[in-house]
Design an enzyme around this catalytic site. Structure first.
Site, short mmCIF file in Angstrom:
data_model
loop_
_atom_site.label_atom_id
_atom_site.label_comp_id
_atom_site.label_asym_id
_atom_site.label_seq_id
_atom_site.Cartn_x
_atom_site.Cartn_y
_atom_site.Cartn_z
N LEU A 177 0.84 -1.20 0.00
CA LEU A 177 0.00 0.00 0.00
C LEU A 177 0.87 1.24 0.00
O LEU A 177 1.74 1.40 0.85
CB LEU A 177 -0.89 0.01 1.25
CG LEU A 177 -1.82 1.21 1.35
CD1 LEU A 177 -3.16 0.91 0.70
CD2 LEU A 177 -2.03 1.63 2.79
N HIS A 199 5.74 0.51 13.51
CA HIS A 199 6.42 1.77 13.27
C HIS A 199 5.42 2.90 13.51
O HIS A 199 4.24 2.76 13.25
CB HIS A 199 6.90 1.78 11.82
CG HIS A 199 7.84 2.89 11.50
ND1 HIS A 199 7.41 4.14 11.16
CD2 HIS A 199 9.19 2.92 11.46
CE1 HIS A 199 8.45 4.92 10.92
NE2 HIS A 199 9.56 4.19 11.11
#
Lengths: 346, 344
Positions: free
Chosen positions: B125, B229
């Protein structure tokens, strides 16, 4: 002048005094009078036992200073390390990591909980007074028990090992333990040693210690450094044992990471270097002063049934059939000219 | 207007252009013409159904029809781990207990596993920075669920998504520093690069094969297991809203979480509505809604305001054109946002 002999019931008091002064943190010999008595009894029964297969016997030897009439050292052998359980140790494994595609190849060091020392005979309980000043008698004490094994091989396994105390700081903390055992036992090193009684063959080890390999690079630096390192108090024993032919590096202790020395008996000097010789008096052949230079030190042992061992300087016996022994030696070994003894150079 | 559609061979060049902007951390979108070209070829064959279902890789692009540029990309791999091993760590538990000592120790462990082999994977993505406004990101991510809802038979029951793991300010991965580095002896970036060029399984061969106790790792490595993250947090939330969960599988390098879902339990599968397109203006209570056609080979999707619950969905002429549909054609709709009264 010293003699190594099996412990006797009369030695209990002297042992108590000797062991009370030995290094704390080494749990191989008991300190209370009651437990010492029990150990001495067990040893006496072991020496007297008729053995087919090595099992629960423990043989305890003492080093006696003949001039002072004092007990100054101890050393023991357990016939089979895991006689009432499985003896656990960490084996040093090297795992080769190779990826041809990435052109990477390196080895990773891992510790694996193993039980292969179970059937080995275990040397333990090496204690000597005034360790720093000890001379040939220390070698005699360490080697005496192996000479007994040479005389009575059926009482022992084909392989021997010796665990030596690992590194601890002045507060009794072990860096190796802190990185490993503590995570599973949730207690201090000395507390853990106390609850387990210094043993390495208890079921609770299986219950608590890691079953999967411990990858050494993941351990903190101090723990890695402590692996296979001896406590300073074990240096003398370490040197004597490596001279004897024991090898370090293959196994370490599961608690403190101390080295476990091991060897097949054929690799030990007491086994491969010992000779059977007939006792002769030292006057034959007539001793000339010049011969003093050629005298060599031998550890000499009598027999399985009435075991005694001494260290003495003799004329080389390699090429003859006899070993000339001075009278104090014959007396200490309780042998007469014409009897057979075994001897090995020290 | 924006449309999300099945990728075509004409998209290779703009896709490479986009991949240049991706930067590190996205392992499946590197600006490599051979790699991307091959991937697009496979994707086109996937939509055309000329390759077996398990080899398919459905890539979608978001196109800005006002200028013909690509705004974003996303993909669904039909099955992972069938050509080369797909590795994860599974977080397990081992209890070490001694009644005699009254010690009970519960230890987390890392098991190297191929458990997720054969799962369908949401991946790749990326939305161009200038299009990161409004609902675009959300739509791009969720478009894949509507595709899955329309073509459930093409997917395995298990859907997964690997999320980028935690990194420190300086870009290092505490988990990698505490574990992988000892076994690979190379920097994380280098490992990341090898992973991108399809060498992940070679690297995995260098990992310890035996389970590891998490307690052996340094504290900072332990604490980031299963953590994403910072920039990936919103993406994780989106997927969780759609019915995906972290169930204890993490990446072997950075310990980023793998989210898992069952096709039958995805919100899109439960709540999307097969309906019929109509030309007109929406009336009544409307929601921001994903509307797709039902054609695999020419799959297209728009985001629009639409009314729910009717037998037909009213779309403007322009919207019908974007969908390559006419009034009366079947379409499928899914509200963009989770409705509070269904699953909160």
């Amino acid at each position: 002048m010293y003699v190594v002999r099996p412990v006797e019931p009369a030695d209990v008091g002297a042992l108590e005094a000797l062991l009370a002064a030995s290094t704390p943190g080494v749990h191989t010999l008991p300190r209370t009078r009651e437990k010492i008595s029990a150990l001495v009894e067990r040893s006496s029964a072991s020496f007297a036992a008729h053995v087919d297969i090595p099992s629960e016997e423990t043989y305890l030897f003492v080093l006696e200073d003949l001039e002072q009439g004092e007990i100054v050292g101890t050393a023991a052998i357990h016939a089979s390390a895991g006689s009432n359980g499985t003896y656990f140790a960490f084996r040093n494994d090297v795992i080769q990591q190779v990826s041809r595609d990435l052109n990477i190849s390196h080895s990773v060091h891992a510790l694996t909980l193993c039980s292969e020392l179970t059937a080995y005979s275990q040397l333990s309980g090496f204690t000597i007074r005034d360790r720093e000043k000890a001379g040939k008698e220390a070698a005699l004490l360490s080697r005496g028990r192996l000479l007994y094994a040479v005389l009575a091989p059926h009482r022992f396994g084909d392989r021997f090992f010796v665990p030596l105390a690992g590194v601890t700081d002045d507060k009794g903390q072990s860096p190796f333990w802190d990185a490993l055992g503590r995570k599973f036992f949730k207690m201090d090193f000395l507390d853990a040693e106390r609850v387990i009684g210094g043993a390495r063959n208890r079921t609770l080890i299986v219950e608590l210690m890691p079953h999967y390999p411990v990858y050494v690079p993941l351990l903190p630096g101090p723990a890695q450094e402590a692996m296979g390192q001896i406590h300073p108090s074990g240096e003398l024993a370490f040197n004597l044992l490596t001279e004897e032919g024991f090898e370090a590096d293959e196994y370490v202790d599961i608690f403190d990471g101390g080295p476990i020395l091991q060897a097949h008996r054929n690799a030990l000097r007491s086994f491969c270097g010992s000779m059977v010789r007939r006792v002769a008096t030292q006057d034959q052949p007539p001793g000339a002063p010049a011969q003093l230079d050629t005298m060599v030190n031998y550890a000499v042992a009598s027999s399985e049934r009435n075991f005694r061992a001494v260290v003495v300087a003799c004329t080389p016996a390699e090429s003859g059939t006899t070993l000339c022994l001075p009278s104090w030696t014959r007396k200490a070994l309780q042998v007469a000219p014409g009897d057979n003894v075994i001897c090995v150079r020290i | 207007m924006l449309v999300i559609r099945a990728i075509t061979l004409d998209d290779v060049d703009p896709l490479i252009e986009m991949a240049r902007q991706v930067g590190s951390g996205m392992t499946t979108l590197k600006p490599d013409r051979d790699m991307l070209g091959e991937r697009v070829t496979i994707a086109v064959a996937s939509f055309a159904q000329t390759i077996p279902p398990e080899e398919r890789d459905y890539m979608f692009v978001m196109e800005d029809t006002s200028n013909g540029r690509l705004a974003g990309v996303c993909a669904i791999k039909a099955a992972v781990g069938l050509n080369e091993p797909f590795y994860n760590y599974r977080i397990g538990t081992l209890v070490h207990s001694s009644r005699e000592l009254n010690v009970f120790t519960r230890m987390d462990t890392l098991y190297l596993s191929n458990d997720l082999t054969g799962s369908s994977e949401l991946c790749s993505l990326f939305l161009m920075p200038e299009y990161r406004t409004g609902s675009n990101g959300k739509w791009l991510s969720k478009s894949r669920f509507l595709f899955i809802a329309q073509f459930q038979q093409l997917f395995t029951e298990k859907i997964i998504a690997e999320m980028r793991g935690y990194q420190a300010e300086d870009g290092t991965s505490p988990f990698y520093e505490g574990l992988g580095r000892h076994f690979f002896k190379m920097d994380f970036d280098h490992v990341d690069g090898l992973t991108a060029v399809g060498k992940k399984s070679f690297i995995a061969e260098l990992m310890p094969r035996q389970p590891l106790y998490v307690a052996y790792l340094p504290d900072d490595a332990q604490s980031v297991i299963g953590q994403v993250h910072r920039s990936t947090l919103p993406a994780r939330k989106l997927l969780e809203q759609e019915g995906m969960h972290y169930e204890g599988y993490v990446d072997i390098f950075d310990a980023g979480p793998v989210l898992q879902g069952r096709v039958s339990e995805l919100r899109a599968v439960r709540d999307s509505v097969p309906t019929v397109a109509d030309e007109g203006a929406p009336e009544g209570e409307c929601d921001i809604t994903l509307v797709s056609n039902t054609k695999l080979e020419d799959f297209r999707m728009i985001l629009t305001l639409a009314c729910n619950g009717g037998a037909k969905v009213a779309l403007s002429r322009r919207e019908l054109q974007l969908l390559h549909c006419q009034a009366g054609d079947p379409v499928r709709t899914l509200s963009l946002n989770v409705r509070k009264n269904t699953n909160g």
